[in-house]
Design an enzyme around this catalytic site. Structure first.
Site, PDB file in Angstrom:
ATOM      1  N   PRO A  10      44.257 -19.469  11.416  1.00 50.57           N
ATOM      2  CA  PRO A  10      44.475 -18.802  10.141  1.00 50.57           C
ATOM      3  C   PRO A  10      45.471 -19.501   9.223  1.00 50.57           C
ATOM      4  CG  PRO A  10      45.431 -17.542  11.950  1.00 50.57           C
ATOM      5  CD  PRO A  10      44.586 -18.618  12.560  1.00 50.57           C
ATOM      6  N   ASN A  11      45.069 -19.552   7.970  1.00 48.76           N
ATOM      7  CA  ASN A  11      45.875 -20.075   6.859  1.00 48.76           C
ATOM      8  C   ASN A  11      46.002 -21.592   6.837  1.00 48.76           C
ATOM      9  OD1 ASN A  11      46.522 -17.498   5.671  1.00 48.76           O
ATOM     10  ND2 ASN A  11      47.824 -17.159   7.452  1.00 48.76           N
ATOM     11  N   ARG A  18      51.091 -25.028   0.005  1.00 46.35           N
ATOM     12  CA  ARG A  18      52.304 -24.207   0.002  1.00 46.35           C
ATOM     13  C   ARG A  18      53.235 -24.728   1.085  1.00 46.35           C
ATOM     14  NH1 ARG A  18      52.172 -18.952   1.978  1.00 46.35           N
ATOM     15  NH2 ARG A  18      49.966 -18.814   2.386  1.00 46.35           N
ATOM     16  N   TYR A  23      55.287 -27.897   6.231  1.00 49.47           N
ATOM     17  CA  TYR A  23      53.996 -28.414   6.714  1.00 49.47           C
ATOM     18  C   TYR A  23      53.566 -29.732   6.065  1.00 49.47           C
ATOM     19  CZ  TYR A  23      53.734 -23.666   8.549  1.00 49.47           C
ATOM     20  OH  TYR A  23      53.998 -22.499   9.217  1.00 49.47           O
ATOM     21  N   ASN A  74      45.241 -25.729  16.995  1.00 46.93           N
ATOM     22  CA  ASN A  74      46.383 -25.117  16.309  1.00 46.93           C
ATOM     23  C   ASN A  74      45.919 -23.724  15.912  1.00 46.93           C
ATOM     24  OD1 ASN A  74      48.462 -24.212  14.737  1.00 46.93           O
ATOM     25  ND2 ASN A  74      48.656 -26.095  13.518  1.00 46.93           N
ATOM     26  N   ALA A  77      49.196 -18.483  13.509  1.00 43.85           N
ATOM     27  CA  ALA A  77      49.958 -17.311  13.954  1.00 43.85           C
ATOM     28  C   ALA A  77      49.316 -16.597  15.141  1.00 43.85           C
ATOM     29  CB  ALA A  77      50.136 -16.348  12.779  1.00 43.85           C
ATOM     30  N   GLU A  98      47.508 -27.828  22.705  1.00 47.78           N
ATOM     31  CA  GLU A  98      47.951 -26.977  21.599  1.00 47.78           C
ATOM     32  C   GLU A  98      48.855 -27.810  20.687  1.00 47.78           C
ATOM     33  OE1 GLU A  98      48.973 -22.940  22.419  1.00 47.78           O
ATOM     34  OE2 GLU A  98      50.846 -23.073  21.278  1.00 47.78           O
ATOM     35  N   HIS A 100      51.283 -27.770  17.129  1.00 51.35           N
ATOM     36  CA  HIS A 100      51.944 -27.115  15.997  1.00 51.35           C
ATOM     37  C   HIS A 100      52.563 -28.188  15.119  1.00 51.35           C
ATOM     38  CE1 HIS A 100      51.142 -23.231  17.577  1.00 51.35           C
ATOM     39  NE2 HIS A 100      51.563 -23.652  18.756  1.00 51.35           N
ATOM     40  N   ARG A 107      62.332 -22.345  14.533  1.00 52.45           N
ATOM     41  CA  ARG A 107      61.991 -21.350  13.509  1.00 52.45           C
ATOM     42  C   ARG A 107      62.297 -19.938  14.011  1.00 52.45           C
ATOM     43  NH1 ARG A 107      56.340 -22.692  11.021  1.00 52.45           N
ATOM     44  NH2 ARG A 107      57.201 -21.280   9.450  1.00 52.45           N
TER      45      ARG A 107
HETATM   46  O1  CA2 Z   1      53.506 -25.187  12.927  1.00 63.13           O
HETATM   47  C1  CA2 Z   1      52.334 -24.834  13.029  1.00 63.13           C
HETATM   48  O2  CA2 Z   1      51.390 -25.613  13.037  1.00 63.13           O
HETATM   49  C2  CA2 Z   1      51.996 -23.335  13.075  1.00 63.13           C
HETATM   50  O3  CA2 Z   1      50.939 -23.152  14.007  1.00 63.13           O
HETATM   51  C3  CA2 Z   1      51.543 -22.963  11.674  1.00 63.13           C
HETATM   52  C4  CA2 Z   1      51.266 -21.467  11.506  1.00 63.13           C
HETATM   53  C5  CA2 Z   1      52.436 -20.644  12.015  1.00 63.13           C
HETATM   54  O4  CA2 Z   1      52.112 -19.258  11.949  1.00 63.13           O
HETATM   55  C6  CA2 Z   1      52.828 -21.009  13.437  1.00 63.13           C
HETATM   56  O5  CA2 Z   1      53.932 -20.236  13.813  1.00 63.13           O
HETATM   57  C7  CA2 Z   1      53.158 -22.483  13.526  1.00 63.13           C
HETATM   58  C8  CA2 Z   1      51.082 -21.110  10.039  1.00 63.13           C
HETATM   59  C9  CA2 Z   1      49.971 -21.818   9.400  1.00 63.13           C
HETATM   60  C10 CA2 Z   1      50.027 -21.543   7.924  1.00 63.13           C
HETATM   61  O6  CA2 Z   1      49.934 -22.795   7.299  1.00 63.13           O
HETATM   62  C11 CA2 Z   1      50.099 -22.889   5.972  1.00 63.13           C
HETATM   63  C12 CA2 Z   1      50.288 -24.142   5.497  1.00 63.13           C
HETATM   64  C13 CA2 Z   1      50.458 -24.335   4.161  1.00 63.13           C
HETATM   65  C14 CA2 Z   1      50.428 -23.265   3.304  1.00 63.13           C
HETATM   66  C15 CA2 Z   1      50.227 -22.013   3.796  1.00 63.13           C
HETATM   67  C16 CA2 Z   1      50.053 -21.821   5.136  1.00 63.13           C
END
Ligand code: CA2
Length: 142
Positions: A10-11, A18, A23, A74, A77, A98, A100, A107
């Protein structure tokens, strides 16, 4: 040629749009291009992104049925919440890494627990997009 699935949850379709401080600025399309360039001729890569837990579970089972060599996951969340994804990984019996992008241990505390990592061969956290490359390299040697 080894078939490897790169699965993003997701996302992650918003990557590069963003929170670049966490990221980075590269998009998911940039990641796909970079991985295809590095592993051309070495691996057959399949890319999946979904914001839906059930779809991710169905795709993981499908990759197992299709006898893929490995998974790079990945789960976003869902990493921190999904017993169902963990069960899907355990049921798949495939080598899985896995990934991240961020270092989840630097975090918020709720990100420190991964329900899915114990169902994987390895976990990479905090290498940015390089983590996906390292995961595929590892799976090609496994
Ligand atoms: O660090 C990672 O890759 C995560 O899996 C990313 C997830 C987060 O919930 C995990 O705790 C760690 C979030 C992905 C959302 O990614 C976005 C990237 C850019 C803009 C909006 C969301």
């Amino acid at each position: 040629m080894k078939k490897i699935a790169i699965i993003n949850g997701p996302n992650l379709d918003r990557l590069g749009q963003r929170e670049p401080e966490i990221y980075g600025r590269a998009t998911l399309a940039d990641l796909e291009r970079a991985l295809r360039a590095e592993f051309a001729g070495a691996a057959e890569l399949t890319f999946v992104q979904s914001n839906h837990e059930g779809e991710l579970i169905d795709r993981i089972a499908g990759f197992a049925d299709a006898k893929f060599s490995g998974l790079v996951l990945n789960a976003g969340a869902f990493t921190h919440t999904s017993v169902a994804l963990r069960d899907a990984l355990l049921g798949a019996h495939l080598p899985a890494v896995e990934v991240h992008i961020s270092n989840i241990y630097k975090r918020e505390e709720f990100r420190h627990t991964s329900l899915t990592a114990p169902a994987c061969t390895a976990m990479i956290s905090g290498l940015g997009l390089e983590g996906y490359h390292a995961a595929v390299r590892f799976l090609l040697k496994a």
